[in-house]
Design a protein around this motif. Structure first.
Motif, PDB file in Angstrom:
ATOM      1  N   GLY A   8       5.190   5.476   5.274  1.00  0.00           N
ATOM      2  CA  GLY A   8       3.808   5.936   5.183  1.00  0.00           C
ATOM      3  C   GLY A   8       2.956   5.527   6.364  1.00  0.00           C
ATOM      4  N   ARG A   9       3.487   4.697   7.258  1.00  0.00           N
ATOM      5  CA  ARG A   9       2.679   4.147   8.348  1.00  0.00           C
ATOM      6  C   ARG A   9       3.278   4.490   9.712  1.00  0.00           C
ATOM      7  NH1 ARG A   9      -0.928   0.484   6.284  1.00  0.00           N
ATOM      8  NH2 ARG A   9      -0.565  -0.108   4.116  1.00  0.00           N
ATOM      9  N   LYS A  10       2.383   4.581  10.697  1.00  0.00           N
ATOM     10  CA  LYS A  10       2.819   4.753  12.076  1.00  0.00           C
ATOM     11  C   LYS A  10       1.833   4.022  12.985  1.00  0.00           C
ATOM     12  CE  LYS A  10       2.401   8.784  14.052  1.00  0.00           C
ATOM     13  NZ  LYS A  10       2.437  10.240  14.306  1.00  0.00           N
ATOM     14  N   ARG A  11       2.288   3.685  14.179  1.00  0.00           N
ATOM     15  CA  ARG A  11       1.432   2.966  15.119  1.00  0.00           C
ATOM     16  C   ARG A  11       0.569   3.956  15.888  1.00  0.00           C
ATOM     17  NH1 ARG A  11       0.870  -2.008  16.903  1.00  0.00           N
ATOM     18  NH2 ARG A  11       2.668  -2.799  15.741  1.00  0.00           N
ATOM     19  N   LEU A  12      -0.761   3.765  15.772  1.00  0.00           N
ATOM     20  CA  LEU A  12      -1.739   4.648  16.404  1.00  0.00           C
ATOM     21  C   LEU A  12      -2.757   3.822  17.172  1.00  0.00           C
ATOM     22  CD1 LEU A  12      -2.417   7.108  13.432  1.00  0.00           C
ATOM     23  CD2 LEU A  12      -1.189   7.651  15.545  1.00  0.00           C
ATOM     24  N   PRO A  13      -3.471   4.454  18.098  1.00  0.00           N
ATOM     25  CA  PRO A  13      -4.541   3.724  18.787  1.00  0.00           C
ATOM     26  C   PRO A  13      -5.524   3.126  17.794  1.00  0.00           C
ATOM     27  CG  PRO A  13      -4.104   5.816  19.881  1.00  0.00           C
ATOM     28  CD  PRO A  13      -3.294   5.822  18.631  1.00  0.00           C
ATOM     29  N   ALA A  14      -5.923   1.893  18.037  1.00  0.00           N
ATOM     30  CA  ALA A  14      -6.817   1.185  17.109  1.00  0.00           C
ATOM     31  C   ALA A  14      -8.156   1.890  16.967  1.00  0.00           C
ATOM     32  CB  ALA A  14      -7.021  -0.239  17.595  1.00  0.00           C
ATOM     33  N   SER A  15      -8.538   2.696  17.944  1.00  0.00           N
ATOM     34  CA  SER A  15      -9.826   3.390  17.890  1.00  0.00           C
ATOM     35  C   SER A  15      -9.809   4.599  16.965  1.00  0.00           C
ATOM     36  CB  SER A  15     -10.232   3.849  19.295  1.00  0.00           C
ATOM     37  OG  SER A  15      -9.251   4.731  19.832  1.00  0.00           O
ATOM     38  N   MET A  16      -8.608   5.035  16.542  1.00  0.00           N
ATOM     39  CA  MET A  16      -8.511   6.214  15.687  1.00  0.00           C
ATOM     40  C   MET A  16      -8.738   5.825  14.234  1.00  0.00           C
ATOM     41  SD  MET A  16      -5.288   8.296  17.348  1.00  0.00           S
ATOM     42  CE  MET A  16      -5.623   9.727  16.328  1.00  0.00           C
ATOM     43  N   PRO A  17      -9.663   6.484  13.543  1.00  0.00           N
ATOM     44  CA  PRO A  17      -9.908   6.148  12.144  1.00  0.00           C
ATOM     45  C   PRO A  17      -8.732   6.558  11.263  1.00  0.00           C
ATOM     46  CG  PRO A  17     -11.144   8.096  12.748  1.00  0.00           C
ATOM     47  CD  PRO A  17     -10.542   7.574  14.019  1.00  0.00           C
ATOM     48  N   ALA A  18      -8.449   5.752  10.259  1.00  0.00           N
ATOM     49  CA  ALA A  18      -7.362   6.066   9.341  1.00  0.00           C
ATOM     50  C   ALA A  18      -7.767   7.227   8.436  1.00  0.00           C
ATOM     51  CB  ALA A  18      -7.025   4.842   8.494  1.00  0.00           C
ATOM     52  N   PRO A  19      -6.829   8.101   8.099  1.00  0.00           N
ATOM     53  CA  PRO A  19      -7.158   9.215   7.203  1.00  0.00           C
ATOM     54  C   PRO A  19      -7.452   8.705   5.794  1.00  0.00           C
ATOM     55  CG  PRO A  19      -4.792   9.126   7.591  1.00  0.00           C
ATOM     56  CD  PRO A  19      -5.416   8.130   8.523  1.00  0.00           C
ATOM     57  N   ARG A  20      -8.252   9.465   5.073  1.00  0.00           N
ATOM     58  CA  ARG A  20      -8.587   9.077   3.702  1.00  0.00           C
ATOM     59  C   ARG A  20      -7.402   9.365   2.792  1.00  0.00           C
ATOM     60  NH1 ARG A  20      -9.649  11.535  -0.725  1.00  0.00           N
ATOM     61  NH2 ARG A  20      -9.361  13.524   0.377  1.00  0.00           N
ATOM     62  N   MET A  21      -7.080   8.395   1.943  1.00  0.00           N
ATOM     63  CA  MET A  21      -5.990   8.540   0.994  1.00  0.00           C
ATOM     64  C   MET A  21      -6.540   8.804  -0.414  1.00  0.00           C
ATOM     65  SD  MET A  21      -3.057   8.162   2.574  1.00  0.00           S
ATOM     66  CE  MET A  21      -3.432   8.647   4.267  1.00  0.00           C
ATOM     67  N   ALA A  22      -6.012   9.812  -1.073  1.00  0.00           N
ATOM     68  CA  ALA A  22      -6.435  10.131  -2.432  1.00  0.00           C
ATOM     69  C   ALA A  22      -5.734   9.215  -3.425  1.00  0.00           C
ATOM     70  CB  ALA A  22      -6.119  11.592  -2.753  1.00  0.00           C
ATOM     71  N   SER A  23      -6.286   9.123  -4.619  1.00  0.00           N
ATOM     72  CA  SER A  23      -5.776   8.237  -5.655  1.00  0.00           C
ATOM     73  C   SER A  23      -4.405   8.679  -6.148  1.00  0.00           C
ATOM     74  CB  SER A  23      -6.754   8.204  -6.830  1.00  0.00           C
ATOM     75  OG  SER A  23      -6.168   7.612  -7.966  1.00  0.00           O
ATOM     76  N   ALA A  24      -3.513   7.705  -6.329  1.00  0.00           N
ATOM     77  CA  ALA A  24      -2.198   8.002  -6.892  1.00  0.00           C
ATOM     78  C   ALA A  24      -2.319   8.463  -8.336  1.00  0.00           C
ATOM     79  CB  ALA A  24      -1.307   6.764  -6.807  1.00  0.00           C
ATOM     80  N   LEU A  25      -3.344   7.991  -9.040  1.00  0.00           N
ATOM     81  CA  LEU A  25      -3.569   8.438 -10.423  1.00  0.00           C
ATOM     82  C   LEU A  25      -3.897   9.931 -10.452  1.00  0.00           C
ATOM     83  CD1 LEU A  25      -5.617   5.464 -11.931  1.00  0.00           C
ATOM     84  CD2 LEU A  25      -3.213   6.063 -12.345  1.00  0.00           C
ATOM     85  N   ARG A  26      -4.646  10.388  -9.460  1.00  0.00           N
ATOM     86  CA  ARG A  26      -4.932  11.828  -9.369  1.00  0.00           C
ATOM     87  C   ARG A  26      -3.641  12.602  -9.179  1.00  0.00           C
ATOM     88  NH1 ARG A  26      -8.783  13.809  -4.604  1.00  0.00           N
ATOM     89  NH2 ARG A  26     -10.163  12.329  -5.669  1.00  0.00           N
ATOM     90  N   ALA A  27      -2.773  12.090  -8.316  1.00  0.00           N
ATOM     91  CA  ALA A  27      -1.490  12.762  -8.081  1.00  0.00           C
ATOM     92  C   ALA A  27      -0.657  12.798  -9.354  1.00  0.00           C
ATOM     93  CB  ALA A  27      -0.733  12.052  -6.968  1.00  0.00           C
ATOM     94  N   ALA A  28      -0.616  11.691 -10.071  1.00  0.00           N
ATOM     95  CA  ALA A  28       0.169  11.630 -11.310  1.00  0.00           C
ATOM     96  C   ALA A  28      -0.369  12.625 -12.339  1.00  0.00           C
ATOM     97  CB  ALA A  28       0.134  10.212 -11.880  1.00  0.00           C
ATOM     98  N   ALA A  29      -1.684  12.735 -12.430  1.00  0.00           N
ATOM     99  CA  ALA A  29      -2.282  13.674 -13.377  1.00  0.00           C
ATOM    100  C   ALA A  29      -1.947  15.112 -13.005  1.00  0.00           C
ATOM    101  CB  ALA A  29      -3.795  13.471 -13.423  1.00  0.00           C
ATOM    102  N   ILE A  30      -2.017  15.414 -11.716  1.00  0.00           N
ATOM    103  CA  ILE A  30      -1.712  16.779 -11.265  1.00  0.00           C
ATOM    104  C   ILE A  30      -0.254  17.114 -11.541  1.00  0.00           C
ATOM    105  CG2 ILE A  30      -1.492  18.250  -9.223  1.00  0.00           C
ATOM    106  CD1 ILE A  30      -3.932  16.776  -8.074  1.00  0.00           C
ATOM    107  N   PHE A  31       0.649  16.171 -11.250  1.00  0.00           N
ATOM    108  CA  PHE A  31       2.063  16.451 -11.496  1.00  0.00           C
ATOM    109  C   PHE A  31       2.333  16.596 -12.991  1.00  0.00           C
ATOM    110  CE2 PHE A  31       6.488  15.245 -12.308  1.00  0.00           C
ATOM    111  CZ  PHE A  31       7.118  16.232 -11.563  1.00  0.00           C
ATOM    112  N   ALA A  32       1.668  15.793 -13.819  1.00  0.00           N
ATOM    113  CA  ALA A  32       1.852  15.906 -15.267  1.00  0.00           C
ATOM    114  C   ALA A  32       1.441  17.289 -15.755  1.00  0.00           C
ATOM    115  CB  ALA A  32       1.042  14.822 -15.976  1.00  0.00           C
ATOM    116  N   VAL A  33       0.338  17.798 -15.235  1.00  0.00           N
ATOM    117  CA  VAL A  33      -0.112  19.144 -15.608  1.00  0.00           C
ATOM    118  C   VAL A  33       0.895  20.185 -15.128  1.00  0.00           C
ATOM    119  CG1 VAL A  33      -1.881  20.894 -15.219  1.00  0.00           C
ATOM    120  CG2 VAL A  33      -2.551  18.527 -15.672  1.00  0.00           C
ATOM    121  N   ALA A  34       1.379  20.029 -13.885  1.00  0.00           N
ATOM    122  CA  ALA A  34       2.352  20.978 -13.333  1.00  0.00           C
ATOM    123  C   ALA A  34       3.648  20.976 -14.145  1.00  0.00           C
ATOM    124  CB  ALA A  34       2.641  20.642 -11.876  1.00  0.00           C
TER     125      ALA A  34
END
Length: 220
Positions: A183-209
């Protein structure tokens, strides 16, 4: 002076789990089909369908790097990216590059076609997809042929995907596998990290699917 770098999380766990589970299920679908284990082949197909429904939803409400709106670029942008492929440079991509993003769309499309045709297909003996009874026998046979042909396209795309990973490793010295594992890679320190969504949201979506697929195959 070289710019300072840091390990940055670029892929969330749900996206990585989707990627590797899908890869395993494609292998399982091939093995079960080749050995005539049709019931298990259909189970693999139903699970792939649930994963695809999850991924389509996650591409809208998931983490930044998983959202279609963030990584899908035009074919021109993809060609522009590939034009610089021979140039060795630091990997500063957060998520998919322009060419990789289009590859994701193509792969999702052919997989959707694969599960869609599988619902109408038959094995020529006893087993048929849940929607096969809604079409004629000849049409089901025709769709079964499409199902087989489309799987060959999937195999070709997989080979192309693996070759691209190897090419990036050899030519540009970019490791595309480790980030999809850790899940990780080395990037310039000046680059902002992307926003990560909640794993609970993912679990709920997969349960519905998964529930939708189960209801479909149970009550159709």
């Amino acid at each position: 002076m070289r710019e300072q770098t840091r390990w940055t999380k670029v892929w969330d766990a749900p996206t990585r789990l989707f990627h590797w589970t899908l890869a395993a299920l494609i292998v399982a679908a091939y093995v079960t089909a080749e050995n005539g284990w049709i019931d298990w082949h259909f189970r693999c197909g139903y699970t792939i369908l649930a994963l695809l429904l999850f991924r389509l939803a996650w591409g809208i409400v998931g983490s930044d790097t998983s959202r279609f709106g963030r990584f899908v670029k035009s074919p021109v942008a993809a060609l522009r990216h590939l034009a610089h492929f021979p140039r060795r440079e630091a990997d500063t991509e957060i998520g998919h590059n322009a060419a990789g993003g289009l590859m994701v769309l193509v792969m999702l499309a052919v997989l959707c076609i694969q599960v869609g045709t599988g619902l109408f297909a038959n094995d020529g003996v006893f087993t048929e997809g849940p929607l096969a009874r809604f079409v004629s026998g000849d049409r089901s046979e025709q769709i079964t042929g499409w199902h087989v042909f489309n799987f060959n396209l999937i195999l070709g795309l997989i080979v192309l995907h693996v070759l691209a990973i190897l090419a990036y490793a050899v030519v540009k010295r970019h490791d595309l596998v480790r980030p999809m594992v850790t899940g990780r890679k080395r990037l310039p320190a000046s680059m902002p990290a992307p926003r990560m969504a909640s794993a609970l949201r993912a679990a709920a979506i997969f349960a519905v699917a998964a529930g939708a697929v189960y209801a479909f195959i149970t009550f159709i």
